[in-house]
Design an enzyme around this catalytic site. Structure first.
Site, PDB file in Angstrom:
ATOM      1  N   TYR A 146       0.880  -1.156   0.047  1.00 38.38           N
ATOM      2  CA  TYR A 146       0.065  -0.183   0.043  1.00 38.38           C
ATOM      3  C   TYR A 146       0.751   1.301  -0.052  1.00 38.38           C
ATOM      4  O   TYR A 146       0.796   2.154  -0.933  1.00 38.38           O
ATOM      5  CB  TYR A 146      -1.036  -0.083   1.111  1.00 38.38           C
ATOM      6  CG  TYR A 146      -1.836   1.049   1.352  1.00 38.38           C
ATOM      7  CD1 TYR A 146      -2.886   1.437   0.496  1.00 38.38           C
ATOM      8  CD2 TYR A 146      -1.880   2.138   2.377  1.00 38.38           C
ATOM      9  CE1 TYR A 146      -3.985   2.259   0.515  1.00 38.38           C
ATOM     10  CE2 TYR A 146      -2.901   2.951   2.423  1.00 38.38           C
ATOM     11  CZ  TYR A 146      -3.836   3.244   1.643  1.00 38.38           C
ATOM     12  OH  TYR A 146      -4.586   4.185   1.729  1.00 38.38           O
ATOM     13  N   LYS A 150       1.116   3.882  -2.993  1.00 45.37           N
ATOM     14  CA  LYS A 150       0.892   5.286  -2.883  1.00 45.37           C
ATOM     15  C   LYS A 150       1.971   6.201  -2.971  1.00 45.37           C
ATOM     16  O   LYS A 150       1.837   7.528  -3.645  1.00 45.37           O
ATOM     17  CB  LYS A 150       0.264   5.552  -1.368  1.00 45.37           C
ATOM     18  CG  LYS A 150      -1.306   4.920  -1.279  1.00 45.37           C
ATOM     19  CD  LYS A 150      -2.149   5.424  -1.956  1.00 45.37           C
ATOM     20  CE  LYS A 150      -3.492   4.952  -1.662  1.00 45.37           C
ATOM     21  NZ  LYS A 150      -4.682   5.648  -2.470  1.00 45.37           N
TER      22      LYS A 150
END
Ligand code: UDP
Length: 314
Positions: A146, A150
């Site tokens: 994640y 990002k």
């Protein structure tokens, strides 16, 4: 009528954004593939003429007919247990998905705002976190899928801005809560509310000394709306600086739900769980004239009203 594409439209934050843009008089195109979203969150918009829903996985080529003025990219698994279950999809939506949307924005001459996260700061060595802090992220840890997706998303968005002159906005979202959070998404607030309502043990991870700062969803949406319409292309933190330990948070929810069967239990701390997190919101205040308005007691009360409708009390 201005037209806006919102990805992750059936998700927690995406659905609140759809509501806000409808309220502001936009034509809203909501897109989702429902791997973590819930169509119920946007069903009430289906009868409206200025709302359209596209079921689509944005890691595949994204086609939207007609003009687009804005794109808000909010599609991604976003809770730690979701991205542990779907590591590859999480990486793909942040990288391939973002690339597709940047390409779409370029072809439509649209302004694009992407949802980044406080996770870009990892387990931060600087406190509170300012936008010029580069972070402390473990790329190969369980959260890496994640966090790095990002971080890549921010990098490619800035590259489109610099290289193609695309109008881009980057919001770094800190912990947010409110109605429509998924009961089983594993995040601390849905976990504690559902456990308290069912009269179970509230699963505090570690000793609960780690901190988070929780922002009510309406405040977040206001910050995002202002950022989109601003002329500022660098990342902006949006969150509520009111910081609390997880154990204190558990006690607040126990007091609010007031179920005598509910209690606290301790489970192991997950790997790479950030020890502390608090946004520095100086930039948002100065550039957007924004600060959160809903304090935690009010926000928790409103959120409890929602959880009462989706979890049955024991
Ligand atoms: N947490 C907890 N019990 C739970 C779920 C989470 O104690 O049942 C803790 C977790 O270890 C973390 C904090 O609560 O320190 C916030 O976790 P969450 O999954 O909500 O989001 P994060 O901020 O870690 O992305």
């Amino acid at each position: 009528m201005k037209r806006v594409l919102i990805t992750g439209a059936a998700g927690f934050i995406g659905s609140h954004l759809c509501d806000r843009f409808i309220k502001e008089g936009y034509h809203v195109i909501g897109m989702d593939n429902l791997i973590t979203g819930n169509i119920k969150n946007i069903e009430h918009l289906f009868p409206l003429k200025n709302f359209e829903y596209y079921h689509h996985d944005i890691t595949k080529f994204v086609h939207v007919p007609g003009q687009l003025d804005y794109i808000l990219h909010f599609a991604s698994p976003a809770s730690p247990i979701d991205y542990l279950k779907m590591p590859i999809q999480t990486l793909k939506v942040g990288s391939l998905g973002t690339h597709n949307l940047l390409g779409l924005a370029k072809s439509k001459n649209a302004r694009i705002l992407i949802a980044s996260t406080s996770e870009v700061y990892g387990d931060p060595l600087v406190h509170p976190q300012r936008e010029d802090y580069w972070g402390n992220v473990n790329p190969i840890g369980p959260r890496g899928v994640y966090d790095e997706a990002k971080r890549f998303q921010e990098a490619i968005t800035m590259a489109y801005h610099t290289f193609h002159g695309l109008e881009t906005r980057i919001v770094r979202i800190f912990n947010t809560y409110g109605p429509r959070m998924r009961v089983e998404d594993g995040r601390v607030l849905p976990a504690f509310f559902s456990q308290a309502i069912r009269g179970e043990g509230l699963t505090v991870f570690g000793e609960g000394n780690q901190t988070r700062s929780f922002c009510y969803v309406d405040d977040l949406v206001e910050g995002i709306y202002r950022l989109l319409l601003s002329d500022y292309h660098m990342p902006v933190n949006i969150g509520n600086p009111s910081e609390i330990t997880i154990i204190q948070f558990a006690h607040e929810i126990l007091a609010l739900v007031d179920n005598p069967k509910a209690h606290i239990i301790y489970n192991p701390l997950p790997i790479d769980d950030p020890k502390q997190r608090q946004p520095d919101i100086t930039k948002a205040k100065e550039i957007l004239g924004w600060m959160p308005k809903v304090d935690r007691s009010e926000g928790l009360l409103r959120t409890y009203e929602y959880f009462k409708t989706v979890v049955t009390r024991n």
